[in-house]
Scaffold this motif. Sequence first.
Motif, PDB file in Angstrom:
ATOM      1  N   VAL A 200       0.834  -1.203   0.000  1.00  0.00           N
ATOM      2  CA  VAL A 200       0.000   0.000   0.000  1.00  0.00           C
ATOM      3  C   VAL A 200       0.870   1.256   0.000  1.00  0.00           C
ATOM      4  O   VAL A 200       0.608   2.213  -0.731  1.00  0.00           O
ATOM      5  CB  VAL A 200      -0.948   0.009   1.222  1.00  0.00           C
ATOM      6  CG1 VAL A 200      -1.708   1.326   1.307  1.00  0.00           C
ATOM      7  CG2 VAL A 200      -1.922  -1.159   1.139  1.00  0.00           C
ATOM      8  N   ARG A 201       1.922   1.255   0.798  1.00  0.00           N
ATOM      9  CA  ARG A 201       2.813   2.422   0.843  1.00  0.00           C
ATOM     10  C   ARG A 201       3.551   2.602  -0.476  1.00  0.00           C
ATOM     11  O   ARG A 201       3.776   3.737  -0.919  1.00  0.00           O
ATOM     12  CB  ARG A 201       3.813   2.277   2.004  1.00  0.00           C
ATOM     13  CG  ARG A 201       3.161   2.337   3.376  1.00  0.00           C
ATOM     14  CD  ARG A 201       4.199   2.401   4.494  1.00  0.00           C
ATOM     15  NE  ARG A 201       3.584   2.223   5.803  1.00  0.00           N
ATOM     16  CZ  ARG A 201       2.932   3.181   6.457  1.00  0.00           C
ATOM     17  NH1 ARG A 201       2.831   4.385   5.932  1.00  0.00           N
ATOM     18  NH2 ARG A 201       2.404   2.939   7.647  1.00  0.00           N
ATOM     19  N   ALA A 202       3.936   1.502  -1.123  1.00  0.00           N
ATOM     20  CA  ALA A 202       4.616   1.592  -2.409  1.00  0.00           C
ATOM     21  C   ALA A 202       3.693   2.173  -3.478  1.00  0.00           C
ATOM     22  O   ALA A 202       4.139   2.903  -4.380  1.00  0.00           O
ATOM     23  CB  ALA A 202       5.111   0.212  -2.833  1.00  0.00           C
ATOM     24  N   CYS A 203       2.393   1.858  -3.348  1.00  0.00           N
ATOM     25  CA  CYS A 203       1.417   2.313  -4.343  1.00  0.00           C
ATOM     26  C   CYS A 203       0.949   3.749  -4.088  1.00  0.00           C
ATOM     27  O   CYS A 203       0.857   4.549  -5.019  1.00  0.00           O
ATOM     28  CB  CYS A 203       0.217   1.365  -4.344  1.00  0.00           C
ATOM     29  SG  CYS A 203      -1.094   1.813  -5.496  1.00  0.00           S
ATOM     30  N   LEU A 204       0.682   4.077  -2.829  1.00  0.00           N
ATOM     31  CA  LEU A 204       0.050   5.363  -2.503  1.00  0.00           C
ATOM     32  C   LEU A 204       0.993   6.361  -1.836  1.00  0.00           C
ATOM     33  O   LEU A 204       0.629   7.531  -1.675  1.00  0.00           O
ATOM     34  CB  LEU A 204      -1.165   5.125  -1.603  1.00  0.00           C
ATOM     35  CG  LEU A 204      -2.275   4.266  -2.210  1.00  0.00           C
ATOM     36  CD1 LEU A 204      -3.395   4.061  -1.199  1.00  0.00           C
ATOM     37  CD2 LEU A 204      -2.827   4.896  -3.481  1.00  0.00           C
ATOM     38  N   GLY A 205       2.159   5.916  -1.438  1.00  0.00           N
ATOM     39  CA  GLY A 205       3.165   6.827  -0.902  1.00  0.00           C
ATOM     40  C   GLY A 205       2.711   7.584   0.327  1.00  0.00           C
ATOM     41  O   GLY A 205       2.216   6.996   1.299  1.00  0.00           O
ATOM     42  N   ASP A 206       2.825   8.910   0.277  1.00  0.00           N
ATOM     43  CA  ASP A 206       2.539   9.758   1.432  1.00  0.00           C
ATOM     44  C   ASP A 206       1.059   9.816   1.791  1.00  0.00           C
ATOM     45  O   ASP A 206       0.696  10.371   2.836  1.00  0.00           O
ATOM     46  CB  ASP A 206       3.056  11.181   1.185  1.00  0.00           C
ATOM     47  CG  ASP A 206       4.578  11.244   1.160  1.00  0.00           C
ATOM     48  OD1 ASP A 206       5.205  10.323   1.709  1.00  0.00           O
ATOM     49  OD2 ASP A 206       5.124  12.207   0.585  1.00  0.00           O
ATOM     50  N   LEU A 207       0.192   9.282   0.923  1.00  0.00           N
ATOM     51  CA  LEU A 207      -1.231   9.256   1.262  1.00  0.00           C
ATOM     52  C   LEU A 207      -1.499   8.351   2.454  1.00  0.00           C
ATOM     53  O   LEU A 207      -2.486   8.507   3.158  1.00  0.00           O
ATOM     54  CB  LEU A 207      -2.061   8.773   0.066  1.00  0.00           C
ATOM     55  CG  LEU A 207      -2.552   9.816  -0.939  1.00  0.00           C
ATOM     56  CD1 LEU A 207      -3.385   9.151  -2.017  1.00  0.00           C
ATOM     57  CD2 LEU A 207      -3.342  10.920  -0.254  1.00  0.00           C
ATOM     58  N   VAL A 208      -0.619   7.388   2.683  1.00  0.00           N
ATOM     59  CA  VAL A 208      -0.796   6.449   3.792  1.00  0.00           C
ATOM     60  C   VAL A 208      -0.275   7.091   5.076  1.00  0.00           C
ATOM     61  O   VAL A 208       0.857   7.572   5.124  1.00  0.00           O
ATOM     62  CB  VAL A 208      -0.047   5.131   3.523  1.00  0.00           C
ATOM     63  CG1 VAL A 208      -0.320   4.125   4.645  1.00  0.00           C
ATOM     64  CG2 VAL A 208      -0.458   4.547   2.173  1.00  0.00           C
ATOM     65  N   PHE A 209      -1.113   7.099   6.094  1.00  0.00           N
ATOM     66  CA  PHE A 209      -0.695   7.656   7.380  1.00  0.00           C
ATOM     67  C   PHE A 209       0.467   6.846   7.948  1.00  0.00           C
ATOM     68  O   PHE A 209       0.517   5.623   7.803  1.00  0.00           O
ATOM     69  CB  PHE A 209      -1.849   7.647   8.385  1.00  0.00           C
ATOM     70  CG  PHE A 209      -2.915   8.672   8.113  1.00  0.00           C
ATOM     71  CD1 PHE A 209      -2.725  10.001   8.448  1.00  0.00           C
ATOM     72  CD2 PHE A 209      -4.113   8.297   7.519  1.00  0.00           C
ATOM     73  CE1 PHE A 209      -3.707  10.950   8.200  1.00  0.00           C
ATOM     74  CE2 PHE A 209      -5.107   9.236   7.268  1.00  0.00           C
ATOM     75  CZ  PHE A 209      -4.900  10.569   7.600  1.00  0.00           C
ATOM     76  N   THR A 210       1.377   7.531   8.607  1.00  0.00           N
ATOM     77  CA  THR A 210       2.492   6.849   9.262  1.00  0.00           C
ATOM     78  C   THR A 210       1.996   5.943  10.385  1.00  0.00           C
ATOM     79  O   THR A 210       2.485   4.827  10.573  1.00  0.00           O
ATOM     80  CB  THR A 210       3.487   7.879   9.833  1.00  0.00           C
ATOM     81  OG1 THR A 210       3.963   8.699   8.769  1.00  0.00           O
ATOM     82  CG2 THR A 210       4.658   7.186  10.500  1.00  0.00           C
ATOM     83  N   THR A 211       1.003   6.410  11.111  1.00  0.00           N
ATOM     84  CA  THR A 211       0.430   5.638  12.221  1.00  0.00           C
ATOM     85  C   THR A 211      -0.335   4.424  11.707  1.00  0.00           C
ATOM     86  O   THR A 211      -1.115   4.538  10.757  1.00  0.00           O
ATOM     87  CB  THR A 211      -0.535   6.519  13.035  1.00  0.00           C
ATOM     88  OG1 THR A 211       0.162   7.655  13.541  1.00  0.00           O
ATOM     89  CG2 THR A 211      -1.133   5.741  14.201  1.00  0.00           C
ATOM     90  N   VAL A 212      -0.111   3.291  12.313  1.00  0.00           N
ATOM     91  CA  VAL A 212      -0.889   2.082  12.012  1.00  0.00           C
ATOM     92  C   VAL A 212      -1.656   1.691  13.274  1.00  0.00           C
ATOM     93  O   VAL A 212      -1.172   1.874  14.395  1.00  0.00           O
ATOM     94  CB  VAL A 212       0.002   0.918  11.534  1.00  0.00           C
ATOM     95  CG1 VAL A 212       0.658   1.252  10.213  1.00  0.00           C
ATOM     96  CG2 VAL A 212       1.050   0.553  12.571  1.00  0.00           C
ATOM     97  N   ILE A 213      -2.872   1.184  13.069  1.00  0.00           N
ATOM     98  CA  ILE A 213      -3.727   0.795  14.193  1.00  0.00           C
ATOM     99  C   ILE A 213      -3.569  -0.705  14.417  1.00  0.00           C
ATOM    100  O   ILE A 213      -3.895  -1.504  13.536  1.00  0.00           O
ATOM    101  CB  ILE A 213      -5.200   1.128  13.915  1.00  0.00           C
ATOM    102  CG1 ILE A 213      -5.355   2.595  13.480  1.00  0.00           C
ATOM    103  CG2 ILE A 213      -6.038   0.834  15.155  1.00  0.00           C
ATOM    104  CD1 ILE A 213      -4.861   3.612  14.485  1.00  0.00           C
TER     105      ILE A 213
END
Length: 260
Positions: A200-213
């Motif tokens: 997901v991070r490779a695809c969307l980059g900075d759109l993904v929040f750093t925080t994970v639940i």
Amino acid sequence: MICIAIANQKGGVGKTTTAINLATGLAATGLRVLLLDLDPQGNASTGLGVGQSERTRSSYDLLVGNCALEDAIVTTRVPKLDLVPATQDLSGCEIELIEYEQRTHRLERVLAEAPMGRWDICLIDCPPSLGLLTINAMVAAQSLLVPLQCEFFALEGLSQLLQTVERIRGRFNPGLSIMGVALTMYDRRNRLTDQVADDVRACLGDLVFTTVIPRNVRLSEAPSHGVPALIYDFRCSGSEAYMRLARELIARLPRQEVAA
């Protein structure tokens, strides 16, 4: 008032848990928050301790024009957090709305009547579908927050959701942006979890929040007590993660609107 729709057509990805605890986290920072429950299951309402007997007016009444926004507000136990509850009447609402003009803009009109300065931010908990209720939320919102479960099947639905966002931009709401994707139900013991997060991070980059639940028992237990996890156990890993997510979301808000 900044309006953010929390949406993902896949069920069980943590939309309602995110809506409840993110709203509580934002209120804890001092923001005045309105949480609008647009899911016929009404889980966000239950999770905030608002029983069926207290839901005399609901988001259904707003959409069909039975009452004004002020009349549907329920004050929650959380300071600075108000709720528009949901009832099962929403289940048939999409069929009823077909007969209305501008049926995709019903919620937008309702929120436009919100008293100036009453709330800083509105979160909309959407149902697990891409039907008329979710479309109303996307038309009314400035931004979209997407909870994404760290499992393979969740990835399949993400592309469909993004396509829907593009259609909404093209036809109804050109200003709709994606605030971010929040990775939920993260389990460090599962290698697939890391793989999905990396993809997901490779695809969307900075759109993904750093925080994970993370997966957390306290997050699951809290709704049965009618309180957010941040109140039920503010020291658990889930609560701490949602507070970090709230701060991260605030950092992504337009500066001039935060200042206001």
